[in-house]
Design a protein around this motif. Structure first.
Motif, mmCIF file in Angstrom:
data_model
loop_
_atom_site.group_PDB
_atom_site.id
_atom_site.type_symbol
_atom_site.label_atom_id
_atom_site.label_comp_id
_atom_site.label_asym_id
_atom_site.label_seq_id
_atom_site.Cartn_x
_atom_site.Cartn_y
_atom_site.Cartn_z
ATOM 1 N N SER A 111 -5.673 8.647 5.096
ATOM 2 C CA SER A 111 -5.231 9.923 5.685
ATOM 3 C C SER A 111 -5.755 10.068 7.118
ATOM 4 O O SER A 111 -6.571 9.267 7.571
ATOM 5 C CB SER A 111 -5.601 11.130 4.813
ATOM 6 N N GLY A 138 -7.450 6.666 7.574
ATOM 7 C CA GLY A 138 -6.558 5.538 7.313
ATOM 8 C C GLY A 138 -5.875 4.971 8.542
ATOM 9 O O GLY A 138 -4.840 4.304 8.421
ATOM 10 N N VAL A 166 2.826 4.488 0.647
ATOM 11 C CA VAL A 166 3.451 3.344 -0.037
ATOM 12 C C VAL A 166 4.307 2.586 0.976
ATOM 13 O O VAL A 166 5.056 3.226 1.720
ATOM 14 C CB VAL A 166 4.358 3.850 -1.184
ATOM 15 N N LYS A 168 1.882 0.456 2.021
ATOM 16 C CA LYS A 168 0.721 -0.049 2.758
ATOM 17 C C LYS A 168 -0.529 -0.075 1.868
ATOM 18 O O LYS A 168 -1.283 -1.053 1.868
ATOM 19 C CB LYS A 168 0.497 0.835 3.994
ATOM 20 N N ASP A 193 -4.267 14.828 1.667
ATOM 21 C CA ASP A 193 -3.596 15.902 2.417
ATOM 22 C C ASP A 193 -3.454 17.145 1.536
ATOM 23 O O ASP A 193 -3.632 18.268 1.991
ATOM 24 C CB ASP A 193 -2.196 15.457 2.866
ATOM 25 N N ARG A 226 13.999 10.214 2.738
ATOM 26 C CA ARG A 226 13.401 9.528 1.587
ATOM 27 C C ARG A 226 13.995 10.021 0.269
ATOM 28 O O ARG A 226 13.948 9.313 -0.732
ATOM 29 C CB ARG A 226 11.880 9.713 1.600
HETATM 30 N N1 UDP Z 1 -1.599 7.235 6.285
HETATM 31 C C1 UDP Z 1 -2.738 6.561 6.711
HETATM 32 N N2 UDP Z 1 -2.593 5.478 7.500
HETATM 33 C C2 UDP Z 1 -1.379 5.000 7.896
HETATM 34 C C3 UDP Z 1 -0.218 5.671 7.439
HETATM 35 C C4 UDP Z 1 -0.353 6.784 6.626
HETATM 36 O O1 UDP Z 1 -3.851 6.946 6.354
HETATM 37 O O2 UDP Z 1 -1.339 4.007 8.602
HETATM 38 C C5 UDP Z 1 -1.768 8.389 5.408
HETATM 39 C C6 UDP Z 1 -1.119 9.666 5.856
HETATM 40 O O3 UDP Z 1 -1.960 10.344 6.766
HETATM 41 C C7 UDP Z 1 -0.959 10.402 4.526
HETATM 42 C C8 UDP Z 1 -0.752 9.269 3.522
HETATM 43 O O4 UDP Z 1 -1.143 8.083 4.185
HETATM 44 O O5 UDP Z 1 -2.164 11.052 4.206
HETATM 45 C C9 UDP Z 1 0.688 9.084 3.057
HETATM 46 O O6 UDP Z 1 1.143 10.202 2.428
HETATM 47 P P1 UDP Z 1 2.579 10.278 1.765
HETATM 48 O O7 UDP Z 1 2.675 11.612 1.133
HETATM 49 O O8 UDP Z 1 3.643 9.874 2.746
HETATM 50 O O9 UDP Z 1 2.419 9.166 0.644
HETATM 51 P P2 UDP Z 1 3.509 8.410 -0.207
HETATM 52 O O10 UDP Z 1 4.611 9.381 -0.509
HETATM 53 O O11 UDP Z 1 3.955 7.245 0.605
HETATM 54 O O12 UDP Z 1 2.749 7.998 -1.425
#
Ligand code: UDP
Length: 242
Positions: A111, A138, A166, A168, A193, A226
């Motif tokens: 994050s 992150g 996701v 990463k 978050d 998405r």
């Molecule tokens: N994030 C991070 N580094 C990165 C890209 C994203 O720490 O290089 C964090 C971003 O700040 C957020 C989380 O990864 O807190 C992704 O949240 P999301 O709700 O998009 O997650 P997903 O739906 O992909 O599981």
């Protein structure tokens, strides 16, 4: 404990309840070997259909919980009813709830700057006695990685929660699992978050009505694109039924 896995368009997802997932993770911590836990929602499973590396990682993971109404629907549709949805955010909270009594040490990685620290403060407020043994935002370069890994190792967590999004987080964890030597690592997406209060989860009634995906899409317009993964997922699951 049921270890049945259901193949949903190429991703094998464990069929289990929240309580069983928490117990299984407790076993992983006891036996100490580096275990990877993934929380598979429809979007992640859909992505895995064209991201072979992600699909391989998910199928090599020690536990893949059914995150989201779409995943539970797909399993039911394919004739393998699942007991319930095990959302990544909720799983992380359940583990943190147990942590003070069980002595689990937890590390928050991921994050935006300050968010993981804010989430740590919340965890300490919500789960008195919890040991959040380290945080790291992150955003990093390849040169930072050895330092991040060393910091995590030095903190000796039992559970590493990784919020890089996701895919990463899954790819990063899989690449460094052995090196990290943490008993349990879980990709938790936007959980910090939400904990920090920056992003809201859908109200309970919407979660119950299986509409959390819609709430997220509306609240974060950047995610609208998405949402398209969902109808694609439904069609693909329907087409895969034998
Ligand atoms: N994030 C991070 N580094 C990165 C890209 C994203 O720490 O290089 C964090 C971003 O700040 C957020 C989380 O990864 O807190 C992704 O949240 P999301 O709700 O998009 O997650 P997903 O739906 O992909 O599981």
């Amino acid at each position: 404990m049921s270890l049945e896995k259901v193949d949903i368009i190429g991703v094998k997802v464990n069929s289990l309840t929240m309580g069983e997932a928490v117990d299984r993770i407790g076993e992983f911590i006891k036996n100490g070997k580096s275990s990877l836990v993934a929380t598979a929602n429809a979007e992640m499973i859909m992505r895995a259909t064209y991201d072979q590396e992600l699909q391989d990682i998910l199928n090599a993971a020690d536990l893949v919980v059914p995150d989201g109404a779409g995943t539970v629907w797909a399993a039911n549709y394919l004739g393998h009813p699942m007991p319930e949805r095990v959302a990544g955010y909720d799983l992380a909270q359940e583990l943190m709830k147990e942590a003070p009594a069980k002595g689990y040490r937890i590390y928050f990685f991921g994050s935006a700057p300050q968010v993981a620290d804010m989430a740590k403060k919340k965890a300490e407020e919500w789960y008195p006695g919890i040991k959040i043994v380290g945080t790291r935002n992150g955003f990093f370069t390849a040169e930072d990685e050895p330092g991040i890994i060393a910091d995590i190792k030095a903190a000796k967590p039992d559970i590493l929660l990784v919020a890089l999004g996701v895919p990463k987080q899954e790819k990063w964890l899989y690449a460094h699992l052995k090196d990290l030597a943490v008993p349990v690592s879980i990709g938790v997406g936007g959980s910090f978050d939400v904990m920090a209060g920056i992003v809201q989860r859908a109200p309970k009634w919407m979660q119950k009505a299986k509409l959390e995906w819609l709430f997220r899409g509306l609240k974060q317009p950047s995610r609208i694109g998405r949402l398209m993964a969902l109808p694609k997922f439904v069609f693909k699951v329907m087409g895969s039924k034998k």
